[in-house]
Design a protein around this motif. Structure first.
Motif, PDB file in Angstrom:
ATOM      1  N   ASP A  14      -4.082  -0.366   0.329  1.00 46.51           N
ATOM      2  CA  ASP A  14      -3.156   0.170   1.332  1.00 46.51           C
ATOM      3  C   ASP A  14      -3.905   0.967   2.395  1.00 46.51           C
ATOM      4  O   ASP A  14      -3.658   0.817   3.597  1.00 46.51           O
ATOM      5  CB  ASP A  14      -2.112   1.073   0.670  1.00 46.51           C
ATOM      6  N   TRP A  17      -5.989  -1.350   4.638  1.00 46.89           N
ATOM      7  CA  TRP A  17      -5.209  -2.132   5.593  1.00 46.89           C
ATOM      8  C   TRP A  17      -4.697  -1.257   6.733  1.00 46.89           C
ATOM      9  O   TRP A  17      -4.747  -1.668   7.904  1.00 46.89           O
ATOM     10  CB  TRP A  17      -4.027  -2.832   4.908  1.00 46.89           C
ATOM     11  N   GLU A 118      -2.396  -7.579   2.291  1.00 43.36           N
ATOM     12  CA  GLU A 118      -1.670  -6.335   2.011  1.00 43.36           C
ATOM     13  C   GLU A 118      -0.323  -6.625   1.354  1.00 43.36           C
ATOM     14  O   GLU A 118       0.067  -5.949   0.398  1.00 43.36           O
ATOM     15  CB  GLU A 118      -1.476  -5.541   3.302  1.00 43.36           C
ATOM     16  N   VAL A 119       0.380  -7.620   1.852  1.00 40.83           N
ATOM     17  CA  VAL A 119       1.676  -7.979   1.254  1.00 40.83           C
ATOM     18  C   VAL A 119       1.483  -8.407  -0.194  1.00 40.83           C
ATOM     19  O   VAL A 119       2.279  -8.055  -1.073  1.00 40.83           O
ATOM     20  CB  VAL A 119       2.346  -9.111   2.068  1.00 40.83           C
ATOM     21  N   ARG A 120       0.420  -9.135  -0.459  1.00 37.36           N
ATOM     22  CA  ARG A 120       0.177  -9.677  -1.795  1.00 37.36           C
ATOM     23  C   ARG A 120      -0.395  -8.634  -2.755  1.00 37.36           C
ATOM     24  O   ARG A 120      -0.018  -8.587  -3.926  1.00 37.36           O
ATOM     25  CB  ARG A 120      -0.792 -10.856  -1.688  1.00 37.36           C
ATOM     26  N   GLY A 122      -1.076  -5.033  -1.973  1.00 36.76           N
ATOM     27  CA  GLY A 122      -0.843  -3.610  -1.762  1.00 36.76           C
ATOM     28  C   GLY A 122       0.065  -3.007  -2.820  1.00 36.76           C
ATOM     29  O   GLY A 122       0.735  -3.716  -3.573  1.00 36.76           O
ATOM     30  N   LYS A 123       0.091  -1.671  -2.860  1.00 37.62           N
ATOM     31  CA  LYS A 123       0.935  -0.953  -3.813  1.00 37.62           C
ATOM     32  C   LYS A 123       2.068  -0.185  -3.136  1.00 37.62           C
ATOM     33  O   LYS A 123       3.162  -0.067  -3.688  1.00 37.62           O
ATOM     34  CB  LYS A 123       0.085   0.037  -4.619  1.00 37.62           C
ATOM     35  N   GLN A 128       3.349  -2.293   2.727  1.00 40.56           N
ATOM     36  CA  GLN A 128       3.591  -3.721   2.556  1.00 40.56           C
ATOM     37  C   GLN A 128       4.670  -4.217   3.518  1.00 40.56           C
ATOM     38  O   GLN A 128       4.564  -5.310   4.086  1.00 40.56           O
ATOM     39  CB  GLN A 128       4.005  -4.021   1.116  1.00 40.56           C
ATOM     40  N   HIS A 129       5.719  -3.411   3.690  1.00 45.74           N
ATOM     41  CA  HIS A 129       6.789  -3.800   4.627  1.00 45.74           C
ATOM     42  C   HIS A 129       6.244  -3.891   6.053  1.00 45.74           C
ATOM     43  O   HIS A 129       6.585  -4.830   6.794  1.00 45.74           O
ATOM     44  CB  HIS A 129       7.936  -2.793   4.567  1.00 45.74           C
ATOM     45  N   ALA A 131       3.195  -4.566   6.947  1.00 44.86           N
ATOM     46  CA  ALA A 131       2.390  -5.784   7.028  1.00 44.86           C
ATOM     47  C   ALA A 131       3.277  -7.014   7.172  1.00 44.86           C
ATOM     48  O   ALA A 131       2.959  -7.952   7.914  1.00 44.86           O
ATOM     49  CB  ALA A 131       1.506  -5.915   5.794  1.00 44.86           C
ATOM     50  N   THR A 132       4.418  -7.003   6.474  1.00 41.71           N
ATOM     51  CA  THR A 132       5.349  -8.134   6.538  1.00 41.71           C
ATOM     52  C   THR A 132       5.924  -8.298   7.937  1.00 41.71           C
ATOM     53  O   THR A 132       5.970  -9.420   8.474  1.00 41.71           O
ATOM     54  CB  THR A 132       6.494  -7.938   5.527  1.00 41.71           C
TER      55      THR A 132
END
Length: 203
Positions: A14, A17, A118-120, A122-123, A128-129, A131-132
């Motif tokens: 995290d 990224w 990061e989506v795959r 990350g914690k 993650q959102h 990155a999405t």
């Protein structure tokens, strides 16, 4: 009491990224501004403006997310990104446009790969959102860049044909065509001369 978002688990992925995203956004805003000023092609100037707007907007979200998650961000782009900006700034005209497009295509492919990772892996859900939601922006930029690059492909003579330009990628060299045409004309003229030559007198 600390905000609930601060209780999220933050991994090294995290942090990495968010730092990369911040540096990438800063760097692409810089070269986007450069393209608006130096770009020869209208498409390059237009894409440059899009990059400045979108990456500045994304970076505000990256910075806000990093603050909430307690991640410290770099204050400037990476040494590699600064070197690229310096190299591009020393160029002009079509050479600038082509080098700029090639560099930004590569950068956006890197952006996409980093966001997917990061989506795959990350914690932190918030990272993650982010990155999405960044992924379709990077993909749209990449498509714009690829279309502009394909509209102005590099000019070069294909290697291995003795320096002769090719009529088309899947055709024979123009030189071979001219050679065959000349040979055919010689055969035609020679045949005509033999036909017109009087037959030898026989006693």
């Amino acid at each position: 009491m600390a905000p609930a978002v601060a209780q999220q688990e933050i991994s090294a992925q995290d942090r990495k990224w968010l730092m990369m995203a911040h540096q990438g956004n800063m760097a692409e805003a810089v070269v986007g501004t450069m393209a608006q000023k130096k770009g020869k092609a209208k498409a390059v100037r237009s894409i440059g403006a899009v990059l400045v707007t979108d990456h500045s907007r994304l970076d505000r979200r990256v910075q806000a997310t990093a603050r909430r998650l307690g991640v410290s961000l770099p204050s400037e782009p990476s040494a590699k990104q600064k070197a690229l900006a310096a190299r591009l700034n020393a160029m002009s005209g079509k050479a600038f446009d082509r080098a700029w497009l090639d560099a930004l295509i590569k950068e956006h492919r890197t952006d996409l790969a980093a966001a997917r990772k990061e989506v795959r892996a990350g914690k932190a859900a918030e990272a993650q959102h982010l990155a999405t939601v960044s992924t379709p922006v990077f993909r749209r930029h990449l498509n714009l860049l690829l279309r502009a690059r394909h509209a102005d492909p590099p000019r070069h003579v294909p290697a291995g044909n003795g320096g002769w330009a090719m009529a088309a990628p899947n055709e024979r060299p123009v030189a071979l065509g001219y050679g065959l045409l000349a040979a055919g004309m010689l055969v035609t003229v020679g045949g005509a001369l033999l036909w017109r030559r009087p037959a030898p007198w026989r006693g």
